[in-house]
Design a protein around this motif. Structure first.
Motif, PDB file in Angstrom:
ATOM      1  N   SER A  33      43.744  34.891  42.946  1.00 57.03           N
ATOM      2  CA  SER A  33      42.924  35.592  43.974  1.00 57.03           C
ATOM      3  C   SER A  33      42.039  36.612  43.662  1.00 57.03           C
ATOM      4  O   SER A  33      41.209  36.804  43.381  1.00 57.03           O
ATOM      5  N   GLN A  34      42.753  37.497  42.469  1.00 56.38           N
ATOM      6  CA  GLN A  34      42.088  38.385  42.019  1.00 56.38           C
ATOM      7  C   GLN A  34      41.258  37.889  40.559  1.00 56.38           C
ATOM      8  O   GLN A  34      40.216  38.686  40.623  1.00 56.38           O
ATOM      9  N   PHE A  35      41.329  37.078  39.853  1.00 65.30           N
ATOM     10  CA  PHE A  35      40.717  36.379  39.222  1.00 65.30           C
ATOM     11  C   PHE A  35      39.170  35.385  40.488  1.00 65.30           C
ATOM     12  O   PHE A  35      37.704  35.845  39.784  1.00 65.30           O
ATOM     13  N   GLY A  36      39.568  35.185  41.602  1.00 66.39           N
ATOM     14  CA  GLY A  36      38.777  35.000  42.079  1.00 66.39           C
ATOM     15  C   GLY A  36      37.475  36.050  42.541  1.00 66.39           C
ATOM     16  O   GLY A  36      36.530  36.059  42.599  1.00 66.39           O
ATOM     17  N   LEU A  37      37.744  37.341  42.871  1.00 71.53           N
ATOM     18  CA  LEU A  37      37.278  38.293  43.020  1.00 71.53           C
ATOM     19  C   LEU A  37      36.566  38.662  42.091  1.00 71.53           C
ATOM     20  O   LEU A  37      35.183  38.514  42.750  1.00 71.53           O
ATOM     21  N   ALA A  38      36.746  38.169  41.349  1.00 73.62           N
ATOM     22  CA  ALA A  38      36.319  39.182  40.325  1.00 73.62           C
ATOM     23  C   ALA A  38      34.926  37.571  39.621  1.00 73.62           C
ATOM     24  O   ALA A  38      33.728  38.452  39.649  1.00 73.62           O
ATOM     25  N   SER A  39      35.711  36.404  39.076  1.00 72.37           N
ATOM     26  CA  SER A  39      34.785  35.789  39.132  1.00 72.37           C
ATOM     27  C   SER A  39      33.236  35.494  40.588  1.00 72.37           C
ATOM     28  O   SER A  39      32.232  34.932  39.969  1.00 72.37           O
ATOM     29  N   ASN A  40      33.973  35.750  41.166  1.00 74.21           N
ATOM     30  CA  ASN A  40      32.613  35.290  42.739  1.00 74.21           C
ATOM     31  C   ASN A  40      31.689  36.486  42.728  1.00 74.21           C
ATOM     32  O   ASN A  40      30.705  37.035  43.399  1.00 74.21           O
ATOM     33  N   LEU A  41      32.364  38.303  42.267  1.00 72.38           N
ATOM     34  CA  LEU A  41      31.728  39.008  41.933  1.00 72.38           C
ATOM     35  C   LEU A  41      30.507  38.949  41.328  1.00 72.38           C
ATOM     36  O   LEU A  41      29.434  39.126  41.768  1.00 72.38           O
ATOM     37  N   GLU A  58      27.731  41.328  41.650  1.00 72.20           N
ATOM     38  CA  GLU A  58      27.631  42.741  41.367  1.00 72.20           C
ATOM     39  C   GLU A  58      28.557  42.728  40.491  1.00 72.20           C
ATOM     40  O   GLU A  58      29.741  42.857  40.305  1.00 72.20           O
ATOM     41  N   ASN A  59      27.989  43.543  39.393  1.00 73.88           N
ATOM     42  CA  ASN A  59      27.889  43.640  38.260  1.00 73.88           C
ATOM     43  C   ASN A  59      29.336  44.538  38.264  1.00 73.88           C
ATOM     44  O   ASN A  59      30.297  44.444  36.897  1.00 73.88           O
ATOM     45  N   THR A  60      29.342  46.361  38.463  1.00 69.77           N
ATOM     46  CA  THR A  60      30.133  46.949  38.555  1.00 69.77           C
ATOM     47  C   THR A  60      31.163  46.375  39.449  1.00 69.77           C
ATOM     48  O   THR A  60      32.167  47.107  38.607  1.00 69.77           O
ATOM     49  N   GLU A  61      31.352  46.273  39.892  1.00 67.64           N
ATOM     50  CA  GLU A  61      33.085  45.910  41.325  1.00 67.64           C
ATOM     51  C   GLU A  61      33.393  44.459  40.210  1.00 67.64           C
ATOM     52  O   GLU A  61      34.622  44.399  39.854  1.00 67.64           O
ATOM     53  N   ALA A  62      32.464  43.897  40.087  1.00 73.24           N
ATOM     54  CA  ALA A  62      33.353  42.499  38.673  1.00 73.24           C
ATOM     55  C   ALA A  62      33.964  42.994  37.758  1.00 73.24           C
ATOM     56  O   ALA A  62      35.415  42.555  37.139  1.00 73.24           O
ATOM     57  N   GLU A  63      33.594  44.090  37.053  1.00 76.46           N
ATOM     58  CA  GLU A  63      34.096  44.746  35.751  1.00 76.46           C
ATOM     59  C   GLU A  63      35.093  44.839  36.060  1.00 76.46           C
ATOM     60  O   GLU A  63      36.099  44.950  35.918  1.00 76.46           O
ATOM     61  N   VAL A  64      35.112  46.289  37.299  1.00 71.90           N
ATOM     62  CA  VAL A  64      36.542  46.171  37.522  1.00 71.90           C
ATOM     63  C   VAL A  64      37.664  45.391  37.994  1.00 71.90           C
ATOM     64  O   VAL A  64      38.634  45.450  37.812  1.00 71.90           O
ATOM     65  N   PHE A 118      42.672  42.900  37.051  1.00 69.39           N
ATOM     66  CA  PHE A 118      43.083  41.103  36.248  1.00 69.39           C
ATOM     67  C   PHE A 118      44.154  41.208  34.570  1.00 69.39           C
ATOM     68  O   PHE A 118      44.987  41.165  35.246  1.00 69.39           O
ATOM     69  N   LEU A 119      43.230  41.884  34.264  1.00 70.87           N
ATOM     70  CA  LEU A 119      43.998  41.504  33.042  1.00 70.87           C
ATOM     71  C   LEU A 119      44.784  42.348  32.405  1.00 70.87           C
ATOM     72  O   LEU A 119      45.743  42.452  32.110  1.00 70.87           O
ATOM     73  N   ARG A 120      44.595  44.219  33.329  1.00 74.39           N
ATOM     74  CA  ARG A 120      45.805  45.126  33.503  1.00 74.39           C
ATOM     75  C   ARG A 120      47.117  44.354  33.943  1.00 74.39           C
ATOM     76  O   ARG A 120      47.956  44.300  33.527  1.00 74.39           O
ATOM     77  N   LEU A 121      46.505  43.291  35.277  1.00 73.69           N
ATOM     78  CA  LEU A 121      48.105  43.251  36.326  1.00 73.69           C
ATOM     79  C   LEU A 121      48.637  42.346  35.854  1.00 73.69           C
ATOM     80  O   LEU A 121      49.716  41.899  35.848  1.00 73.69           O
ATOM     81  N   TYR A 122      47.572  41.220  34.969  1.00 75.48           N
ATOM     82  CA  TYR A 122      48.183  40.006  34.900  1.00 75.48           C
ATOM     83  C   TYR A 122      47.795  39.671  33.677  1.00 75.48           C
ATOM     84  O   TYR A 122      47.396  38.647  32.438  1.00 75.48           O
ATOM     85  N   PRO A 123      48.639  40.340  32.711  1.00 74.72           N
ATOM     86  CA  PRO A 123      48.351  39.912  30.816  1.00 74.72           C
ATOM     87  C   PRO A 123      49.200  38.394  30.528  1.00 74.72           C
ATOM     88  O   PRO A 123      48.496  38.233  29.177  1.00 74.72           O
TER      89      PRO A 123
END
Length: 243
Positions: A74-82, A87-93, A98-103
């Motif tokens: 879902s975190q990946f889905g959130l980022a990719s859909n943003l 929504e570039n700034t939110e997508a980057e965050v 995702f990378l921090r929580l699920y390395p």
């Protein structure tokens, strides 16, 4: 018997509201939604290319069920859909989270590749800040550490080369500006640093000429004569060091 128009509208509204996740009621205020329902909603909206609504569903799942087995996807889905919704700034965050929580997640390489592209899409014109270009290069390099010898790695290497060429042109413009301001010593130092930092960029004739001019203006005629030769030697380095 004809049904009055208002009565027909009211009946249609009731039917819509009886559908799962229907009605105009915002998703965020629907407290009884399960993680499965939110995940299904996110996937459905993504398939329909309704990326804002997909992101909303995935965001709610992550917020309400952070320990769910569906949270990483879902975190990946959130980022990719943003990202798809611009929504570039939110997508980057979201990608960073995702990378921090699920390395160790299998989709880390996917996230790095998408983040590299996201940053590349935000690059400013020459003469303005190039932080996004540099961040994009570093992200693509991180991707290359995760994935090797695939068509996607070839794409990442190509993008790095394009970005380095873009940064080279940016630096070339700065050197030209320094020369126009008669800051010859600064122009010399900058040109030398750029030629050393970008040995894989082959279009350097203009910068070599500017370096020679900066040296001549400082009375360093002997160094000016040697500048193009020494730069050409540096350009012989293998571009494979991008990997």
């Amino acid at each position: 018997m004809l049904i009055p128009f208002r009565a027909w509208v009211a009946a249609a509204t009731i039917v819509i509201c009886l559908l799962p996740l229907g009605c105009s009621k915002k998703l965020a205020v629907q407290k009884n939604l399960s993680e499965s329902a939110l995940f299904a909603r996110g996937q459905q909206m993504e398939q329909q290319k309704k990326h804002r609504k997909a992101a909303e569903a995935f965001r709610l799942l992550v917020e309400r069920f952070p320990n769910s087995s569906m949270a990483p996807q879902s975190q990946f889905g959130l980022a990719s859909n943003l990202m798809k919704f611009k929504e570039n700034t939110e997508a980057e965050v979201a990608f960073d989270d995702f990378l921090r929580l699920y390395p160790a997640n299998p989709k880390v390489a996917d996230a790095l590749l998408l983040k590299g592209e996201l940053l590349r899409q935000q690059i400013l014109p020459l003469g303005r800040s190039q932080d996004k270009a540099r961040e994009s290069i570093e992200t693509y390099k991180q991707f290359l550490e995760k994935e090797k010898d695939t068509p996607r790695t070839e794409t990442a290497v190509l993008e790095i080369r394009k970005l380095r060429h873009h940064l080279f042109l940016h630096e070339e413009n700065i050197v030209s500006h320094l020369l126009s301001r008669k800051k010859y010593e600064s122009a010399e130092l900058r040109a030398k640093r750029v030629l050393e930092e970008y040995p894989d960029v082959t279009q350097t004739t203009k910068l070599q000429s500017m370096l020679a001019k900066a040296l001549q203006k400082q009375g360093k005629n002997d160094d000016a004569g040697q500048a193009p030769k020494s730069s050409d030697e540096k350009l012989q380095q293998d571009a494979s060091n991008l990997r």
